[in-house]
Design a protein around this motif. Structure first.
Motif, PDB file in Angstrom:
ATOM      1  N   THR A 159       0.821  -1.211   0.000  1.00 61.28           N
ATOM      2  CA  THR A 159       0.000   0.000   0.000  1.00 61.28           C
ATOM      3  C   THR A 159       0.852   1.256   0.000  1.00 61.28           C
ATOM      4  N   ALA A 212      -0.295   0.779  -5.996  1.00 58.94           N
ATOM      5  CA  ALA A 212      -1.393   0.759  -5.023  1.00 58.94           C
ATOM      6  C   ALA A 212      -2.337   1.941  -5.210  1.00 58.94           C
ATOM      7  N   ARG A 213      -1.786   3.119  -5.466  1.00 54.29           N
ATOM      8  CA  ARG A 213      -2.639   4.304  -5.630  1.00 54.29           C
ATOM      9  C   ARG A 213      -3.472   4.227  -6.903  1.00 54.29           C
ATOM     10  N   PHE A 259      -6.387   1.354  -5.985  1.00 51.07           N
ATOM     11  CA  PHE A 259      -7.362   1.629  -4.929  1.00 51.07           C
ATOM     12  C   PHE A 259      -7.784   3.090  -4.978  1.00 51.07           C
ATOM     13  N   TRP A 301      -7.397   5.287  -1.732  1.00 53.74           N
ATOM     14  CA  TRP A 301      -6.111   4.861  -1.184  1.00 53.74           C
ATOM     15  C   TRP A 301      -5.873   5.412   0.221  1.00 53.74           C
TER      16      TRP A 301
END
Length: 284
Positions: free
Chosen positions: A161, A167-168, A171, A174
């Motif tokens: 994350t 990850a950004r 999600f 985030w």
């Protein structure tokens, strides 16, 4: 290490509380965030000297009555109250048994693995207090592998994350996910130096996005909810998640993902190679 954590936690909550929240004027010359130490001492009916000792870690064994008074004065919610009492308990236990430590378990019981396999159509995995992914089923392999969630050895959701730029992208919420994961790590530290060493490594690697959250000492993280996901193969998904604590497994949890709407159910069917209609949405 948890040494001084009780005082640091009290100080973090004092600095996060606005004077107006407890009926005090802010004043034009207030140079410190939140309440002044003297203001909290007055509200909790303890001496400034004693509160100073607590915040500086020179006293780690406050009575239950004082803990309750401080919790009331700080307007702590249930999660913060529980954590405050846990910190006081850890401090007292360490005084009695200074060599006692918890440990990070990475072995998964065969019966737990069988449960994962039994959830054939449902992405599920086992995670420990460091967010290491210890075991997962084929459905989560198909969901998580294209995202990069399973690239590490062992895979670690918290590290992914914060330290993986994908990850950004994957999600949309985030920041909310990051908040929740830091809170869960903080809640489950329980005095384990391995957890603190992990947090220090992550702080050195990613800096402010993690350290700013860590300094706030969050402890409340939802165990269930709905999370958005941009999947490179299945497209946009809305997944409901449930977190199931495992008995006698050193803070291991099973996390199960289910489609939260009809479109996500159809997309997951395609991703998992199931016939249409195999999965049904469970939340709006």
């Amino acid at each position: 290490m948890m040494d001084g954590e009780l005082g640091a936690f009290l100080r973090s909550r004092r600095e996060a509380l606005r004077p107006a929240d407890v009926g005090l004027p802010s004043g034009p010359r207030r140079r410190t965030p939140g309440l002044r130490r003297a203001e909290l001492a007055t509200l909790a009916q303890v001496s400034v000297e004693y509160l100073t000792r607590l915040e500086q870690g020179r006293d780690t064994r406050p009575s239950p009555e004082i803990l309750a008074a401080l919790a009331d004065a700080l307007l702590l919610d249930d999660a913060d109250r529980d954590h405050l009492h846990q910190l006081a308990t850890v401090g007292h236990s360490r005084h009695l048994c200074p060599h006692e430590r918890t440990s990070v378990a990475r072995a998964v019981r065969p019966t737990v693995r069988a449960v994962l396999d039994g959830l054939r159509d449902t992405p599920a995995y086992v995670v420990n207090q460091l967010s290491d992914v210890l075991a997962w089923n084929d459905a989560f392999e198909r969901l998580g592998r294209p995202l990069g969630l399973l690239d590490g050895s062992p895979p670690n959701l918290l590290w992914f994350t914060f330290a993986d730029e994908r990850a950004r992208d994957h999600f949309p919420q985030w920041a909310e996910l990051a908040d929740q994961q830091v809170a869960e790590l903080h809640r489950l530290r329980r005095g384990d130096p391995v957890a603190d060493a992990f947090a220090q490594r992550l702080a050195r690697t990613v800096g402010a996005p993690f350290t700013d959250r860590w300094r706030r000492r969050p402890v409340a993280a939802p165990r269930t909810g709905v999370r958005g996901l941009r999947h490179p193969q299945a497209g946009p998904l809305r997944l409901a998640y449930e977190t199931l604590e495992l008995a006698d497994a050193a803070h291991q949890r099973i996390v199960v993902h289910l489609p939260a709407d009809a479109a996500s159910a159809s997309a997951l069917d395609g991703l998992l190679g199931r016939r249409p209609g195999q999965l049904r949405a469970v939340a709006g």
